[in-house]
Design a protein around this motif. Sequence first.
Motif, short mmCIF file in Angstrom:
data_model
loop_
_atom_site.label_atom_id
_atom_site.label_comp_id
_atom_site.label_asym_id
_atom_site.label_seq_id
_atom_site.Cartn_x
_atom_site.Cartn_y
_atom_site.Cartn_z
N GLU B 13 0.81 -1.21 0.00
CA GLU B 13 0.00 0.00 0.00
C GLU B 13 0.85 1.27 0.00
N LYS B 17 0.85 4.04 -2.87
CA LYS B 17 0.48 5.44 -2.59
C LYS B 17 1.52 6.39 -3.16
N LEU B 20 1.20 6.40 -7.02
CA LEU B 20 -0.02 7.07 -7.48
C LEU B 20 0.02 8.57 -7.18
N GLN B 21 0.67 8.92 -6.08
CA GLN B 21 0.80 10.34 -5.74
C GLN B 21 1.58 11.09 -6.82
N ARG B 22 2.64 10.42 -7.35
CA ARG B 22 3.43 11.04 -8.41
C ARG B 22 2.61 11.24 -9.67
N LEU B 23 1.56 10.43 -9.81
CA LEU B 23 0.71 10.55 -11.00
C LEU B 23 -0.47 11.48 -10.78
N GLY B 24 -0.57 12.04 -9.57
CA GLY B 24 -1.60 13.05 -9.32
C GLY B 24 -2.81 12.55 -8.55
N ALA B 25 -2.80 11.28 -8.09
CA ALA B 25 -3.97 10.76 -7.38
C ALA B 25 -3.99 11.24 -5.94
N ASN B 26 -5.20 11.35 -5.35
CA ASN B 26 -5.27 11.72 -3.93
C ASN B 26 -5.99 10.65 -3.10
N ALA B 27 -6.39 9.55 -3.76
CA ALA B 27 -7.00 8.43 -3.03
C ALA B 27 -6.69 7.15 -3.79
N CYS B 28 -6.61 6.05 -3.06
CA CYS B 28 -6.32 4.79 -3.75
C CYS B 28 -6.99 3.61 -3.08
N GLU B 29 -7.13 2.53 -3.84
CA GLU B 29 -7.68 1.30 -3.28
C GLU B 29 -7.15 0.12 -4.08
N TYR B 127 -7.39 7.67 -7.66
CA TYR B 127 -8.42 8.64 -8.07
C TYR B 127 -7.81 10.03 -8.01
N ALA B 128 -7.78 10.67 -9.18
CA ALA B 128 -7.17 12.01 -9.26
C ALA B 128 -8.25 13.06 -9.32
#
Lengths: 542, 171
Positions: B13, B17, B20-29, B127-128
């Motif tokens: 996880e 995170k 995904l953060q580097r790709l602009g997301a602010n939530a993940c699952e 999710y971005a």
Amino acid sequence: MEGFTLFDTVVLIGYISLIAWIGSRFGKDQHNPEDYFLGGRKIPGWAIGLSVMATQASAITFIGAPGWGFEGGLERLVTFINVPLAMIVLILVLVPIFHRAGIYSIYELLERRFGPATRTLSALLFLVARGLATGVVLYAPALVLAVVTGWSVNLTIIIMAVLAISYTVMGGISAVIWTDVVQMFVLWLGALLSIFFLVTSLPGGWGDVFSFGAASGMFNAIDLSFDPSVTYSLWAGLFGGFFLHVAYFGTDQSQIQRVLSSPSVLDAQRSLLIGGYLLIPQMLLFLFIGVILATYYQQHGLTPPEDLNELLPRYVVSAFPSGMAGLVIAGVFAAAMSSLDSALNSLSAVTVRDFYSRYIKPNASDAHYLKASRVATVFWGLYATLFAFFAGNLGPVIEAVNQIGSWFYGALLGTFLLAIFSHRSNARGAMAGLITGMLSVWAVSALLDISWLYNNTVGVAVSMSVGYLVSLTAPAPSHDQLSDVMMSEAAPDMQAVLAARADNAQAIGKEARLTRRRCIGLFAWFCIMLGMLALLQGWANG
Amino acid sequence: MVKRLALTRRIDEDAAKRRLQRLGANACEPAWVGLWAAALGMPGGATGAWLLCTKEMRRALLLVGAELPFNAQEPRTGVHIDSGLPPTPEALKRLWLWERMATPRHWRIQVQDSVPTPLWLPCWLGYAPGRQHRLLVISGLSGEPLPMLKSMVLKGLLQAHQKQQLSEVSE
């Protein structure tokens, strides 16, 4: 003046044999199939990027750019000053769409968006344009061979064509990224050594180069003239060269092929980033060699060769120590082979995928398609050879490659942009735009006195505007036809689902977008390069 | 019916995170995507890689390794996306032919004669935020973005959402 000695010949043959051996040892005869796939992934990104650069332009840059620099100093750097900006557009717009669409040839996207006729015509344009440009790439090493051996250029073109076609049909050596990297360094070493030997042969050294360059206006890289007939004005470079490079790197299958084969969008971005950062310094280096050669010729009272492409190869053969000349000439050879291999491969792949397997033999066996791709390789090799005979008349090879592309690629880029940005455009509009875009480029080149750098801009503008207006005369495309170019999550019901899931998912924290950072870096690099050229020009003009 | 096995999730996880953060997301699952794997190898040789796809996918994913990294346990946490149909062996072979054409160094590798294996591929969904919500899909094996799975994942999320709404109504 030692000329090309026996030792140079031994080094030339030894180097090419070594590269071929490495290629066959590590590229083809692996017993463990995992190595085939892992080969590219174990190698650092910078090496992959250098390998992309080696495939793209190294041999013709080595041969063509010094001729440019000799003739016009740094003024032609504006042709390349826009590359970081072009890479930003590729990274932000084209690469994500191409990757998400899951396509092998970029022309497939046009079929899904506009139908088979647009795909067929655009693939055909690529084949014609890239085939002609491959002729120029073939001419470059043939010229080196002619300079070294003293044989006629036409004979060496035939020898090089036979070598390149057999080598590509046998599988090429581009499998090994490290060999491309070695070639890149050999060429850069050759360039740096040329600078060293040239400058040390001048009585005043660097002082002579800078005073000659400044006195003859060779450091005037930035021309702010708004006159569109000024070929290398800053505006031609920015508004014309920008579209030239977006079109060249984004709509030419031989250039975008590696990006499509990258395992992920981020890898694809990385190889474009290396080009975005290194192409300007590399051009600057080779143009500067042209300036130094001009100083050298002026001080020694020499007459330059009629074909300026011969300048650097001649100098390398005459001034480099025995062995070193052989190494650099071998580097040019190997780099040209790598470019030819990749161009012929992409030409044959598009021929088989976009034409042969669709219109002639749709359900043949793998072995049959392999045979067809080999026949296609030989065909495109012969086509390029025919054109190579005329390539010497086109001026510096590097400009010739770009000029050929600019006859076709502007309209092609306009069609891609129409497909992506205009959701109202349809097949009728796309075809009308593509054809009128190309015709307008030819008409403008023939009738108006404007810089050839604007050709792509004209192609893009006409194909997009005509394409859009003609599209209004036919029904709008269906939702399915737009699925590749629209954000698939844009539908309202999907947005509600994503919002609900995001609310229930684990929070990550502050965003730090990699793509945004990469694009900002490229833009900053563009500003730094432009600023440095302005400073150099300011200094040269007192 | 052949049991669908799950591949081992290698990206935990925290790593997901970060990526995904580097790709602009602010939530993940976490998520599991149902695919079919076909073995690839030299003619008459051992398996060296796997081609992962469904009937609907235009290009397949490549998973390198002689063995599929299966997990003995059933996947529990995370949404299950199972909206794809199994590819025919002929379609898989043709898909690989075009991959080989595009990358000539893969030419000698062929699809081996065996029935495609159904499996669960571990993924992470990001999710971005922005003017519109964007979905990001990264591999739970390597962390690489997998944009080619997006349309399938979106279809699966929509189906899951509709199923959940139906069950809420029936309750």
